[in-house]
Design a protein around this motif. Sequence first.
Motif, PDB file in Angstrom:
ATOM      1  N   ARG A  43      72.998 128.804 117.396  1.00  0.00           N
ATOM      2  CA  ARG A  43      72.750 127.374 117.831  1.00  0.00           C
ATOM      3  C   ARG A  43      71.647 127.321 119.083  1.00  0.00           C
ATOM      4  O   ARG A  43      70.810 126.466 118.931  1.00  0.00           O
ATOM      5  N   THR A  44      71.957 128.248 120.048  1.00  0.00           N
ATOM      6  CA  THR A  44      70.779 127.998 121.373  1.00  0.00           C
ATOM      7  C   THR A  44      69.868 128.969 121.344  1.00  0.00           C
ATOM      8  O   THR A  44      68.872 128.901 122.109  1.00  0.00           O
ATOM      9  N   GLY A  45      69.798 130.204 120.532  1.00  0.00           N
ATOM     10  CA  GLY A  45      68.836 131.280 120.825  1.00  0.00           C
ATOM     11  C   GLY A  45      68.987 131.932 121.862  1.00  0.00           C
ATOM     12  O   GLY A  45      68.220 132.742 122.359  1.00  0.00           O
ATOM     13  N   ARG A  46      70.135 131.858 122.882  1.00  0.00           N
ATOM     14  CA  ARG A  46      70.357 132.773 124.038  1.00  0.00           C
ATOM     15  C   ARG A  46      70.778 134.020 123.606  1.00  0.00           C
ATOM     16  O   ARG A  46      71.398 134.344 122.518  1.00  0.00           O
ATOM     17  N   TRP A  47      70.346 135.010 124.718  1.00  0.00           N
ATOM     18  CA  TRP A  47      70.928 136.266 124.276  1.00  0.00           C
ATOM     19  C   TRP A  47      72.399 136.329 124.562  1.00  0.00           C
ATOM     20  O   TRP A  47      72.815 136.047 125.671  1.00  0.00           O
ATOM     21  N   ILE A  48      72.815 137.039 123.589  1.00  0.00           N
ATOM     22  CA  ILE A  48      74.638 137.384 123.833  1.00  0.00           C
ATOM     23  C   ILE A  48      74.952 138.667 123.182  1.00  0.00           C
ATOM     24  O   ILE A  48      74.213 139.355 122.634  1.00  0.00           O
ATOM     25  N   PHE A  49      76.046 139.099 123.247  1.00  0.00           N
ATOM     26  CA  PHE A  49      76.585 140.218 122.481  1.00  0.00           C
ATOM     27  C   PHE A  49      77.471 139.267 121.149  1.00  0.00           C
ATOM     28  O   PHE A  49      77.701 138.309 121.130  1.00  0.00           O
ATOM     29  N   PRO A  50      77.436 140.290 119.930  1.00  0.00           N
ATOM     30  CA  PRO A  50      77.908 139.824 118.690  1.00  0.00           C
ATOM     31  C   PRO A  50      79.729 139.288 119.239  1.00  0.00           C
ATOM     32  O   PRO A  50      80.254 140.006 119.732  1.00  0.00           O
ATOM     33  N   LYS A  51      79.890 138.280 118.485  1.00  0.00           N
ATOM     34  CA  LYS A  51      81.365 137.668 118.798  1.00  0.00           C
ATOM     35  C   LYS A  51      81.580 136.610 117.841  1.00  0.00           C
ATOM     36  O   LYS A  51      80.745 136.034 116.995  1.00  0.00           O
ATOM     37  N   GLY A  52      83.025 136.357 117.609  1.00  0.00           N
ATOM     38  CA  GLY A  52      83.392 135.684 116.685  1.00  0.00           C
ATOM     39  C   GLY A  52      84.836 135.578 116.889  1.00  0.00           C
ATOM     40  O   GLY A  52      85.673 136.334 117.406  1.00  0.00           O
ATOM     41  N   SER A  53      85.619 134.683 115.758  1.00  0.00           N
ATOM     42  CA  SER A  53      86.900 134.513 115.919  1.00  0.00           C
ATOM     43  C   SER A  53      87.576 135.590 115.328  1.00  0.00           C
ATOM     44  O   SER A  53      86.799 136.496 114.340  1.00  0.00           O
ATOM     45  N   VAL A  54      88.686 135.886 115.606  1.00  0.00           N
ATOM     46  CA  VAL A  54      89.595 137.274 115.232  1.00  0.00           C
ATOM     47  C   VAL A  54      89.788 137.098 113.676  1.00  0.00           C
ATOM     48  O   VAL A  54      90.605 135.939 113.306  1.00  0.00           O
ATOM     49  N   SER A  55      89.632 138.051 112.793  1.00  0.00           N
ATOM     50  CA  SER A  55      89.898 137.630 111.553  1.00  0.00           C
ATOM     51  C   SER A  55      91.227 137.767 111.223  1.00  0.00           C
ATOM     52  O   SER A  55      91.940 139.067 111.819  1.00  0.00           O
ATOM     53  N   THR A  56      92.008 137.214 110.383  1.00  0.00           N
ATOM     54  CA  THR A  56      93.408 137.200 109.712  1.00  0.00           C
ATOM     55  C   THR A  56      93.587 138.820 109.388  1.00  0.00           C
ATOM     56  O   THR A  56      92.876 139.108 108.791  1.00  0.00           O
ATOM     57  N   GLY A  57      94.675 139.191 110.011  1.00  0.00           N
ATOM     58  CA  GLY A  57      95.093 140.566 109.516  1.00  0.00           C
ATOM     59  C   GLY A  57      94.264 141.846 110.279  1.00  0.00           C
ATOM     60  O   GLY A  57      94.717 143.038 110.025  1.00  0.00           O
ATOM     61  N   MET A  58      93.373 141.291 111.209  1.00  0.00           N
ATOM     62  CA  MET A  58      92.622 142.495 111.915  1.00  0.00           C
ATOM     63  C   MET A  58      93.055 142.490 113.298  1.00  0.00           C
ATOM     64  O   MET A  58      93.318 141.313 113.869  1.00  0.00           O
ATOM     65  N   THR A  59      92.791 143.601 113.832  1.00  0.00           N
ATOM     66  CA  THR A  59      92.940 143.665 115.478  1.00  0.00           C
ATOM     67  C   THR A  59      91.844 142.989 116.205  1.00  0.00           C
ATOM     68  O   THR A  59      90.671 142.592 115.321  1.00  0.00           O
ATOM     69  N   ALA A  60      91.898 142.521 117.334  1.00  0.00           N
ATOM     70  CA  ALA A  60      90.941 141.858 118.073  1.00  0.00           C
ATOM     71  C   ALA A  60      89.401 142.911 117.894  1.00  0.00           C
ATOM     72  O   ALA A  60      88.557 142.685 117.929  1.00  0.00           O
ATOM     73  N   TRP A  61      89.895 144.206 118.135  1.00  0.00           N
ATOM     74  CA  TRP A  61      88.555 145.113 118.341  1.00  0.00           C
ATOM     75  C   TRP A  61      88.049 145.483 117.262  1.00  0.00           C
ATOM     76  O   TRP A  61      86.951 145.408 116.910  1.00  0.00           O
ATOM     77  N   ASP A  62      88.821 145.586 115.832  1.00  0.00           N
ATOM     78  CA  ASP A  62      88.346 145.606 114.450  1.00  0.00           C
ATOM     79  C   ASP A  62      87.496 144.574 114.256  1.00  0.00           C
ATOM     80  O   ASP A  62      86.389 144.546 113.610  1.00  0.00           O
ATOM     81  N   SER A  63      88.038 143.322 114.395  1.00  0.00           N
ATOM     82  CA  SER A  63      87.136 142.038 114.280  1.00  0.00           C
ATOM     83  C   SER A  63      86.047 142.112 115.214  1.00  0.00           C
ATOM     84  O   SER A  63      84.799 141.584 114.553  1.00  0.00           O
ATOM     85  N   ALA A  64      86.017 142.657 116.233  1.00  0.00           N
ATOM     86  CA  ALA A  64      84.641 142.930 117.179  1.00  0.00           C
ATOM     87  C   ALA A  64      83.667 143.666 116.159  1.00  0.00           C
ATOM     88  O   ALA A  64      82.453 143.347 116.209  1.00  0.00           O
ATOM     89  N   ALA A  65      84.089 144.698 115.671  1.00  0.00           N
ATOM     90  CA  ALA A  65      83.348 145.618 114.961  1.00  0.00           C
ATOM     91  C   ALA A  65      82.712 144.926 113.950  1.00  0.00           C
ATOM     92  O   ALA A  65      81.515 145.027 113.595  1.00  0.00           O
ATOM     93  N   LYS A  66      83.510 144.006 113.323  1.00  0.00           N
ATOM     94  CA  LYS A  66      83.102 143.465 112.089  1.00  0.00           C
ATOM     95  C   LYS A  66      81.905 142.404 112.426  1.00  0.00           C
ATOM     96  O   LYS A  66      80.961 142.353 111.739  1.00  0.00           O
TER      97      LYS A  66
END
Length: 155
Positions: A43-66
């Motif tokens: 959206r903004t082009g700012r530098w960030i780390f990859p992130k997103g919603s936690v996928s159903t059935g996944m742990t937060a860390w596995d979702s982060a890796a995804k």
Amino acid sequence: MLREFFNLWNPRVDSAPGLRQSGAVPYVVRDGKVVFLLVTSRRTGRWIFPKGSVSTGMTAWDSAAKEAFEEAGVTGVIGTESLGSYRISDKGQLVDVDLYPLLVEDQLDSWDEMDQRKRHWVLPGEAKRLLRDRALTRITDRLHRQLMADLVTTQ
């Protein structure tokens, strides 16, 4: 001033479903130096780390890796303990994002969102300069110190 207070104050609380996301802090250690991988937001082009919603059935860390795979085209070993969290505003809602360390083992030449984002490997000093959110720079500093301490104790 009030906005700054809320940007910096971020207690760990239970968020409503959908109001908590997870992200990865991709890194490698080369020649005794820690290097982080940043991506641009769509959206903004700012530098960030990859992130997103936690996928159903996944742990937060596995979702982060995804998310790191989809947004930055990297895979590796994801940590299961959060480095910390930061708060963003997403469509008028406050969302807490928990970040997990990702030791990158492989970087793909093509990936899902390569036409939507840039990726950039940076040393800690440049990460501080490019990351606008102070909570992200604090988390980056914390991981950097931890990794450097681990290097010293293993030598």
